[in-house]
Design an enzyme around this catalytic site. Structure first.
Site, short mmCIF file in Angstrom:
data_model
loop_
_atom_site.label_atom_id
_atom_site.label_comp_id
_atom_site.label_asym_id
_atom_site.label_seq_id
_atom_site.Cartn_x
_atom_site.Cartn_y
_atom_site.Cartn_z
N ASN A 130 0.84 -1.21 0.00
CA ASN A 130 0.00 0.00 0.00
C ASN A 130 0.87 1.26 0.00
OD1 ASN A 130 -3.03 -0.49 0.10
ND2 ASN A 130 -2.25 -2.02 1.55
N ARG A 157 3.89 1.79 25.86
CA ARG A 157 3.23 2.18 24.61
C ARG A 157 3.34 3.70 24.41
NH1 ARG A 157 -0.35 -0.31 21.61
NH2 ARG A 157 -0.98 -1.81 23.19
N MET A 162 1.11 -2.48 12.24
CA MET A 162 0.53 -3.51 13.11
C MET A 162 0.60 -3.18 14.60
SD MET A 162 -0.62 -5.40 10.81
CE MET A 162 -1.19 -6.90 11.62
N ARG A 163 0.77 -1.91 14.93
CA ARG A 163 0.74 -1.49 16.34
C ARG A 163 -0.51 -0.67 16.58
NH1 ARG A 163 3.42 -4.03 19.80
NH2 ARG A 163 3.44 -2.26 21.23
N LEU A 200 -2.15 2.34 18.18
CA LEU A 200 -1.70 3.63 18.72
C LEU A 200 -2.63 4.03 19.86
CD1 LEU A 200 -1.03 5.17 15.23
CD2 LEU A 200 0.73 4.83 16.98
N ASN A 205 -6.43 5.11 7.94
CA ASN A 205 -6.00 3.71 7.92
C ASN A 205 -6.68 2.99 6.77
OD1 ASN A 205 -4.90 1.22 8.98
ND2 ASN A 205 -6.93 0.74 9.80
N HIS A 221 -8.15 -0.87 5.84
CA HIS A 221 -8.48 -2.16 6.45
C HIS A 221 -9.06 -3.07 5.36
CE1 HIS A 221 -9.57 -4.92 9.63
NE2 HIS A 221 -10.75 -5.07 9.03
N ASP A 274 -10.21 -0.19 14.21
CA ASP A 274 -10.89 -0.31 12.93
C ASP A 274 -12.25 0.39 12.94
OD1 ASP A 274 -8.73 -1.74 11.90
OD2 ASP A 274 -9.52 -3.63 12.64
N ALA A 300 -7.61 -4.01 -4.91
CA ALA A 300 -8.58 -2.93 -4.66
C ALA A 300 -8.03 -1.91 -3.66
CB ALA A 300 -9.89 -3.52 -4.15
#
Ligand code: GRF
Length: 217
Positions: free
Chosen positions: A16, A67, A92-93, A95, A109, A111, A147, A175
Site C-alpha cells: 500500500n 506504549r 501492526m501497532r 496507537l 488507515n 483495512h 478499525d 482494490a
C-alpha cells in the site's frame, strides 16, 4: 498549491505504501510522502521508501518500555518532519488514545474488509467462513476504537466460487491499491469534510458520501 505533507507508517511488505508512492510520483497529485516510519527494522517497505528517495525512520516498539513512549517518539518524528496527514498502511501497532486524539482527523488507515464487518485480523478467513458474497476494503479516519472511524472510501470485491484466502486476499489487495490513493487524493484536494462522524466528499454529485470502486454488476 502546496502539496499535502504525508507520512506513511508501516510494519511489513509495504504494497500500500508503494501504491501511495506511485500516486505521489505524479507531480499533479496533491500530496507528497515526506517520511516513512516502520516499527519493525526488517520491514520490506523500507526498501520501497529508499528506492523512491523518501526519508525513513525505524522506531522499534520493542525498545520502548511503554506504549506511550513509543507513541511519543512517533509523534516527535512526525512533528519534526512537519507532517500534515498520517497514513497507516499495514501498521501492526495499536496507537494509544492520546496519539489518536492529537492526530484526530489527520490520521487514516486502510483495512481489508468492508467495515464495520470483520474488524481485526484474519479478515479474509472470516469472510470466507461467513459465506459473504462481497467483501472489500475501507479507508477510514482513525478513532480510538480499533478499525473504527468515519469511512472515506470503500471498494467492493466479489467473493468467487472456489476462492481461498490467498486468492481473495490478492483481489482485495488490488482494490486497496486503488482505494488508498483515491482517498488520499480526496483529502489532499480539500474535498473531505467530517459531519457528525460521517464523511462528505464534495464533487461526487451529492449522490453518496463514499466512493465505490468496483460496484457489483
Ligand atoms: C493490507 O491488507 C492492509 O489493509 C492491512 O495490512 C495489509 C498490509 O499490506 N492493514 P501491505 O504492507 O500494504 O502490503
Amino acid at each position: 498549491m502546496a502539496r499535502l505533507s504525508v507520512a506513511v507508517l508501516i510494519s511489513g511488505r509495504g504494497s500500500n505504501l508503494q501504491a501511495l508512492i506511485d500516486a505521489c510520483f505524479d507531480p499533479a497529485f496533491p500530496a507528497e510522502i515526506r517520511l516513512v516510519i516502520s516499527n519493525r527494522p526488517g520491514a520490506a517497505g523500507l526498501a520501497r521508501a529508499a528506492r523512491a528517495g523518501i526519508p525513513s525512520r525505524v522506531i522499534d516498539h520493542t525498545s520502548f518500555p511503554s506504549r506511550d513512549g513509543f507513541d511519543d517518539a512517533v509523534d516527535q518524528a512526525l512533528v519534526e518532519a512537519e507532517i500534515g496527514l498520517v497514513c497507516l498502511a499495514g501498521f501492526m501497532r495499536v496507537l494509544g488514545d492520546a496519539f489518536v486524539t492529537k492526530w484526530r482527523d489527520r490520521l487514516i488507515n486502510i483495512h481489508p474488509s468492508l467495515l464495520p464487518a470483520f474488524k481485526g485480523l484474519k479478515t479474509h478467513e472470516r469472510a470466507l467462513a461467513a459465506g459473504v458474497r462481497f467483501t472489500g476494503c475501507t479507508v477510514h479516519f482513525v478513532r480510538p476504537a480499533m478499525d473504527d472511524g468515519p469511512i472515506i472510501v470503500q471498494a467492493v470485491v466479489p467473493v468467487l466460487p472456489g476462492d481461498d484466502e490467498a486468492r481473495l486476499a490478492e483481489r482485495v489487495l488490488a482494490a486497496e491499491h486503488q482505494a488508498y490513493p483515491l482517498a488520499l487524493g480526496f483529502i489532499a484536494r480539500g474535498r473531505v469534510k467530517i459531519v457528525a462522524e460521517r464523511v462528505e466528499i464534495s464533487g461526487l454529485g451529492g449522490q453518496h458520501p463514499h466512493a465505490v470502486l468496483n460496484p457489483p454488476d
